[in-house]
Motif scaffolding. Sequence first.
Motif, PDB file in Angstrom:
ATOM      1  N   VAL A 125      18.136   5.009   1.199  1.00 25.12           N
ATOM      2  CA  VAL A 125      19.218   5.901   1.624  1.00 25.12           C
ATOM      3  C   VAL A 125      18.680   7.323   1.538  1.00 25.12           C
ATOM      4  CG1 VAL A 125      21.553   6.758   1.178  1.00 25.12           C
ATOM      5  CG2 VAL A 125      21.008   4.338   0.782  1.00 25.12           C
ATOM      6  N   ALA A 126      18.728   8.050   2.654  1.00 23.89           N
ATOM      7  CA  ALA A 126      18.209   9.415   2.693  1.00 23.89           C
ATOM      8  C   ALA A 126      19.331  10.398   2.386  1.00 23.89           C
ATOM      9  CB  ALA A 126      17.613   9.705   4.069  1.00 23.89           C
ATOM     10  N   PHE A 127      19.081  11.292   1.441  1.00 23.04           N
ATOM     11  CA  PHE A 127      20.013  12.375   1.120  1.00 23.04           C
ATOM     12  C   PHE A 127      19.420  13.671   1.674  1.00 23.04           C
ATOM     13  CE2 PHE A 127      21.307   9.088  -1.710  1.00 23.04           C
ATOM     14  CZ  PHE A 127      22.656   9.285  -1.952  1.00 23.04           C
ATOM     15  N   LEU A 133      12.085  23.617  -0.223  1.00 20.73           N
ATOM     16  CA  LEU A 133      12.635  22.415   0.399  1.00 20.73           C
ATOM     17  C   LEU A 133      11.504  21.489   0.846  1.00 20.73           C
ATOM     18  CD1 LEU A 133      15.560  23.856   2.559  1.00 20.73           C
ATOM     19  CD2 LEU A 133      15.627  22.980   0.216  1.00 20.73           C
ATOM     20  N   THR A 134      11.698  20.215   0.637  1.00 22.24           N
ATOM     21  CA  THR A 134      10.627  19.247   0.925  1.00 22.24           C
ATOM     22  C   THR A 134      11.093  18.087   1.795  1.00 22.24           C
ATOM     23  OG1 THR A 134      11.141  18.090  -1.139  1.00 22.24           O
ATOM     24  CG2 THR A 134       9.422  19.783  -1.229  1.00 22.24           C
ATOM     25  N   GLY A 135      12.211  18.235   2.483  1.00 20.27           N
ATOM     26  CA  GLY A 135      12.717  17.139   3.286  1.00 20.27           C
ATOM     27  C   GLY A 135      13.717  16.295   2.523  1.00 20.27           C
ATOM     28  N   PRO A 136      14.096  15.136   3.032  1.00 22.07           N
ATOM     29  CA  PRO A 136      15.146  14.327   2.407  1.00 22.07           C
ATOM     30  C   PRO A 136      14.712  13.722   1.078  1.00 22.07           C
ATOM     31  CG  PRO A 136      14.111  13.118   4.197  1.00 22.07           C
ATOM     32  CD  PRO A 136      13.562  14.511   4.255  1.00 22.07           C
ATOM     33  N   VAL A 137      15.689  13.513   0.216  1.00 24.20           N
ATOM     34  CA  VAL A 137      15.470  12.765  -1.016  1.00 24.20           C
ATOM     35  C   VAL A 137      15.797  11.306  -0.712  1.00 24.20           C
ATOM     36  CG1 VAL A 137      16.211  12.418  -3.400  1.00 24.20           C
ATOM     37  CG2 VAL A 137      16.033  14.739  -2.475  1.00 24.20           C
ATOM     38  N   GLN A 148      15.274  19.338   7.398  1.00 24.28           N
ATOM     39  CA  GLN A 148      15.457  18.515   6.211  1.00 24.28           C
ATOM     40  C   GLN A 148      15.612  17.027   6.533  1.00 24.28           C
ATOM     41  OE1 GLN A 148      14.344  19.911   3.506  1.00 24.28           O
ATOM     42  NE2 GLN A 148      16.189  19.767   2.232  1.00 24.28           N
ATOM     43  N   SER A 149      15.945  16.692   7.770  1.00 24.10           N
ATOM     44  CA  SER A 149      16.185  15.289   8.144  1.00 24.10           C
ATOM     45  C   SER A 149      14.935  14.567   8.636  1.00 24.10           C
ATOM     46  CB  SER A 149      17.250  15.212   9.249  1.00 24.10           C
ATOM     47  OG  SER A 149      18.473  15.759   8.829  1.00 24.10           O
ATOM     48  N   ARG A 150      13.843  15.292   8.733  1.00 18.41           N
ATOM     49  CA  ARG A 150      12.661  14.686   9.350  1.00 18.41           C
ATOM     50  C   ARG A 150      12.202  13.449   8.556  1.00 18.41           C
ATOM     51  NH1 ARG A 150      11.383  18.943   6.222  1.00 18.41           N
ATOM     52  NH2 ARG A 150       9.411  18.972   5.056  1.00 18.41           N
ATOM     53  N   GLY A 151      11.941  12.377   9.314  1.00 20.60           N
ATOM     54  CA  GLY A 151      11.419  11.162   8.706  1.00 20.60           C
ATOM     55  C   GLY A 151      12.452  10.157   8.281  1.00 20.60           C
ATOM     56  N   CYS A 152      13.746  10.399   8.559  1.00 17.58           N
ATOM     57  CA  CYS A 152      14.764   9.452   8.068  1.00 17.58           C
ATOM     58  C   CYS A 152      15.655   8.933   9.193  1.00 17.58           C
ATOM     59  CB  CYS A 152      15.609  10.084   6.967  1.00 17.58           C
ATOM     60  SG  CYS A 152      16.579  11.515   7.482  1.00 17.58           S
ATOM     61  N   ASP A 153      15.153   8.906  10.400  1.00 19.70           N
ATOM     62  CA  ASP A 153      15.962   8.497  11.550  1.00 19.70           C
ATOM     63  C   ASP A 153      16.453   7.065  11.437  1.00 19.70           C
ATOM     64  OD1 ASP A 153      15.675  10.972  12.652  1.00 19.70           O
ATOM     65  OD2 ASP A 153      14.009  10.427  13.968  1.00 19.70           O
ATOM     66  N   ASP A 154      15.699   6.178  10.839  1.00 18.65           N
ATOM     67  CA  ASP A 154      16.063   4.760  10.794  1.00 18.65           C
ATOM     68  C   ASP A 154      16.740   4.355   9.483  1.00 18.65           C
ATOM     69  OD1 ASP A 154      14.900   4.411  13.317  1.00 18.65           O
ATOM     70  OD2 ASP A 154      12.910   4.097  12.453  1.00 18.65           O
ATOM     71  N   MET A 155      17.123   5.333   8.678  1.00 15.04           N
ATOM     72  CA  MET A 155      17.738   5.043   7.379  1.00 15.04           C
ATOM     73  C   MET A 155      19.227   5.391   7.388  1.00 15.04           C
ATOM     74  SD  MET A 155      14.969   6.820   4.813  1.00 15.04           S
ATOM     75  CE  MET A 155      13.202   6.690   5.095  1.00 15.04           C
ATOM     76  N   ARG A 156      19.943   4.770   6.481  1.00 14.74           N
ATOM     77  CA  ARG A 156      21.282   5.270   6.179  1.00 14.74           C
ATOM     78  C   ARG A 156      21.113   6.661   5.583  1.00 14.74           C
ATOM     79  NH1 ARG A 156      23.030   1.000   1.994  1.00 14.74           N
ATOM     80  NH2 ARG A 156      20.768   1.025   1.701  1.00 14.74           N
TER      81      ARG A 156
END
Length: 383
Positions: free
Chosen positions: A126-128, A113-117, A162-170
Amino acid sequence: MRILHTADWHLGKMFYGDYLTDEQEYVLKEQFLPLLKDEGIEAVVLSGDVYDRSLPPAAAVELFDEIATKVTAELHIPFLVISGNHDSASRLSFGSALLARQGLYIAGDLDKLTGPVILRDDAGPVAFVLLPYAEPADVRHFLSDETIHDHQKALEALCAFQSRGCDDMRAVCVSHVFASGGVSSDSERPLSIGGTDMIDSAVFDRFQYTALGHLHGPQQVGRPEVRYAGSLLKYSFSEATQKKGAVLVDLADNGQVSSRFISFTPRHDVRILKGSFHDIMEREDDRTGDYVLARIDDTEPVLDGMARLRKKYPNAMALEAPRRRISDHAGDRDFNIRGTTEEELFSSFAGAMRPEQPLSEKETDCLHQLWDALRKEEGGGIL
């Protein structure tokens, strides 16, 4: 961004001893793939249980390979896949780093696992967040967190990782869980014993949309933006009344979500037929090739029922008679079978089969003649 949410393909599934691979191929090639082009899909998510078991048959692997290739290489649509409880996470995610370069993002093995796509549309990223199914012990070991002992805690911890780094994204979450309040069916393998597998859907509150897998009936849990797409096909007779298909999701620039369910039509449906055996056999039916269970309301036994049913319905799988009466003497075993004559055994059987209509005198005479002829032919005994 327009997303298609699908789940629980269970490729390689067996239904009453027969592989459903041809049925799955029909829906995927004739309806799923055309839908991607017709609706202008920009991303596809498959929320687990790609295969029906950890070591799937070769034909199932070949089918997934063909569909994944068409989605990514031919249609150039990103395809995001997670492993479910039926899949082998390590097998499914083999080569995932290489495949990601081609637009096929597979999350299975926790160590990969490498975090969000992050995908992009005209409004930005858009973060998946891909959350493959994992046992609490595996998540505890992966994250070195000794406080993880149940599915709820494991999901929360994995989601945070897995959600790290996408707080400000959809953000869109893809997960394979049993969310509390969901309705299950017979063909789903329990995640654990005693209900400890259920999770609170509040863990998904931060996401604009959550694409769930595991439960085979299409449904929403908690709020409209947390949905199960349901399985690709009906995989048990408990699913006979369910619709099967996929969820089309529109994620607006401001994060607002609208979704609608799009049904798939199988080549052979799964149905339960009800009524008397005679009525079922006599009524007009233009779908005799379906997989059927006949649940008859006859109180008397139907002799050779399955063989007769399959003359009309070649894919008949089962025959149930819940209202059938049992003779008062059917359970009586208080006799010496070795000391019982052939005529007495048959008379007992006939009484159980026709409790309201004893053998007539003519039938009894006919049977005596038959037994006499058989004894002569067999040299004195037939048992």
